[in-house]
Motif scaffolding. Structure first.
Motif, PDB file in Angstrom:
ATOM      1  N   TRP A   1       0.926  -1.311   0.006  1.00  0.00           N
ATOM      2  CA  TRP A   1       0.091   0.014   0.044  1.00  0.00           C
ATOM      3  C   TRP A   1       0.814   1.359   0.011  1.00  0.00           C
ATOM      4  CZ3 TRP A   1      -5.256   0.506  -0.749  1.00  0.00           C
ATOM      5  CH2 TRP A   1      -5.840  -0.722  -0.678  1.00  0.00           C
ATOM      6  N   TYR A   2       0.607   2.356  -0.789  1.00  0.00           N
ATOM      7  CA  TYR A   2       1.158   3.560  -0.754  1.00  0.00           C
ATOM      8  C   TYR A   2      -0.008   4.446  -0.542  1.00  0.00           C
ATOM      9  CZ  TYR A   2       4.650   0.835  -3.660  1.00  0.00           C
ATOM     10  OH  TYR A   2       5.774   0.043  -4.161  1.00  0.00           O
ATOM     11  N   ARG A   3       0.637   5.587  -0.300  1.00  0.00           N
ATOM     12  CA  ARG A   3      -0.373   6.840  -0.290  1.00  0.00           C
ATOM     13  C   ARG A   3       0.272   7.983  -0.677  1.00  0.00           C
ATOM     14  NH1 ARG A   3      -0.523   7.562   6.494  1.00  0.00           N
ATOM     15  NH2 ARG A   3       1.792   8.373   6.724  1.00  0.00           N
ATOM     16  N   GLN A   4      -0.411   9.144  -1.303  1.00  0.00           N
ATOM     17  CA  GLN A   4      -0.109  10.446  -1.940  1.00  0.00           C
ATOM     18  C   GLN A   4      -0.703  11.512  -1.006  1.00  0.00           C
ATOM     19  OE1 GLN A   4       0.361  10.772  -6.078  1.00  0.00           O
ATOM     20  NE2 GLN A   4       1.897  12.295  -5.841  1.00  0.00           N
ATOM     21  N   ALA A   5      -0.291  12.355  -0.424  1.00  0.00           N
ATOM     22  CA  ALA A   5      -1.127  13.406   0.149  1.00  0.00           C
ATOM     23  C   ALA A   5      -0.834  14.498  -0.699  1.00  0.00           C
ATOM     24  CB  ALA A   5      -0.459  13.882   1.252  1.00  0.00           C
ATOM     25  N   PRO A   6      -1.843  15.514  -0.788  1.00  0.00           N
ATOM     26  CA  PRO A   6      -1.633  16.815  -1.622  1.00  0.00           C
ATOM     27  C   PRO A   6      -0.095  17.306  -1.614  1.00  0.00           C
ATOM     28  CG  PRO A   6      -3.764  16.799  -0.550  1.00  0.00           C
ATOM     29  CD  PRO A   6      -2.961  15.552  -0.054  1.00  0.00           C
ATOM     30  N   GLY A   7       0.399  17.527  -2.891  1.00  0.00           N
ATOM     31  CA  GLY A   7       1.825  18.411  -2.708  1.00  0.00           C
ATOM     32  C   GLY A   7       2.871  17.430  -2.323  1.00  0.00           C
ATOM     33  N   LYS A   8       2.810  16.276  -2.040  1.00  0.00           N
ATOM     34  CA  LYS A   8       3.882  15.325  -1.787  1.00  0.00           C
ATOM     35  C   LYS A   8       3.925  14.309  -2.602  1.00  0.00           C
ATOM     36  CE  LYS A   8       3.615  16.372   3.428  1.00  0.00           C
ATOM     37  NZ  LYS A   8       3.486  15.929   4.668  1.00  0.00           N
ATOM     38  N   GLU A   9       5.150  13.465  -2.394  1.00  0.00           N
ATOM     39  CA  GLU A   9       5.299  12.429  -3.316  1.00  0.00           C
ATOM     40  C   GLU A   9       4.595  11.094  -2.706  1.00  0.00           C
ATOM     41  OE1 GLU A   9       9.405  13.636  -5.738  1.00  0.00           O
ATOM     42  OE2 GLU A   9       9.269  11.824  -4.600  1.00  0.00           O
ATOM     43  N   ARG A  10       4.453  10.201  -3.710  1.00  0.00           N
ATOM     44  CA  ARG A  10       3.914   8.980  -3.070  1.00  0.00           C
ATOM     45  C   ARG A  10       4.878   8.332  -2.376  1.00  0.00           C
ATOM     46  NH1 ARG A  10       0.121   6.566  -7.274  1.00  0.00           N
ATOM     47  NH2 ARG A  10       1.632   7.453  -8.564  1.00  0.00           N
ATOM     48  N   GLU A  11       4.402   7.664  -1.265  1.00  0.00           N
ATOM     49  CA  GLU A  11       5.092   7.054  -0.222  1.00  0.00           C
ATOM     50  C   GLU A  11       4.579   5.886   0.241  1.00  0.00           C
ATOM     51  OE1 GLU A  11       5.301   8.916   3.533  1.00  0.00           O
ATOM     52  OE2 GLU A  11       3.180   9.039   3.901  1.00  0.00           O
ATOM     53  N   LEU A  12       5.480   4.577   0.460  1.00  0.00           N
ATOM     54  CA  LEU A  12       5.228   3.305   0.707  1.00  0.00           C
ATOM     55  C   LEU A  12       4.775   3.410   2.411  1.00  0.00           C
ATOM     56  CD1 LEU A  12       5.360   0.355   0.397  1.00  0.00           C
ATOM     57  CD2 LEU A  12       7.522   0.362   1.518  1.00  0.00           C
TER      58      LEU A  12
END
Length: 122
Positions: free
Chosen positions: A36-47
């Motif tokens: 699972w990854y996530r991407q917050a507004p203005g940030k890079e996708r992270e594990l």
């Protein structure tokens, strides 16, 4: 070809819980490590978390002891149970293979599903 469909996101208050699901098709799911990854507004996708095809798990420090990744090979689905959610968990959540195993590809490009939005706010 691979298809990933994420679901289960929503709006939740701080301290609440959500369970995300990712249904995979077009692959031999049981052969694949998943993440699972996530991407917050203005940030890079992270594990966020990953799980081997044998069930061994790994978590980002920011979610340890709060999130649990699991898989059901019979349903070709990977889950993310998220407890004690915090505003900083707000992001679009995606599933894929772990980066070191090679992301899923379609026609030579990285493939990502549509993701599911998680918003943690009072």
């Amino acid at each position: 070809q691979v298809q990933l469909v994420e679901s289960g996101g929503g709006l939740v208050q701080p301290g609440g819980s959500l369970r995300l699901s990712c249904a995979a098709s077009g692959i031999i799911f049981s052969f694949n490590p998943m993440a699972w990854y996530r991407q917050a507004p203005g940030k890079e996708r992270e594990l966020v978390a990953d799980i081997t095809n044998g069930g061994k798990t790994n978590y980002a420090d920011s979610v340890k002891a709060r999130f649990t990744i699991s898989r059901d090979n019979g349903k070709n689905t990977v889950y993310l149970q998220m407890n004690n959610l915090k505003p900083e968990d707000t992001a679009v959540y995606y599933c894929n293979r772990p980066t070191e195993a090679g992301l899923f590809q379609q026609r030579g490009n990285e493939y990502w599903g549509q993701g599911t939005q998680v918003t943690v706010s009072s």
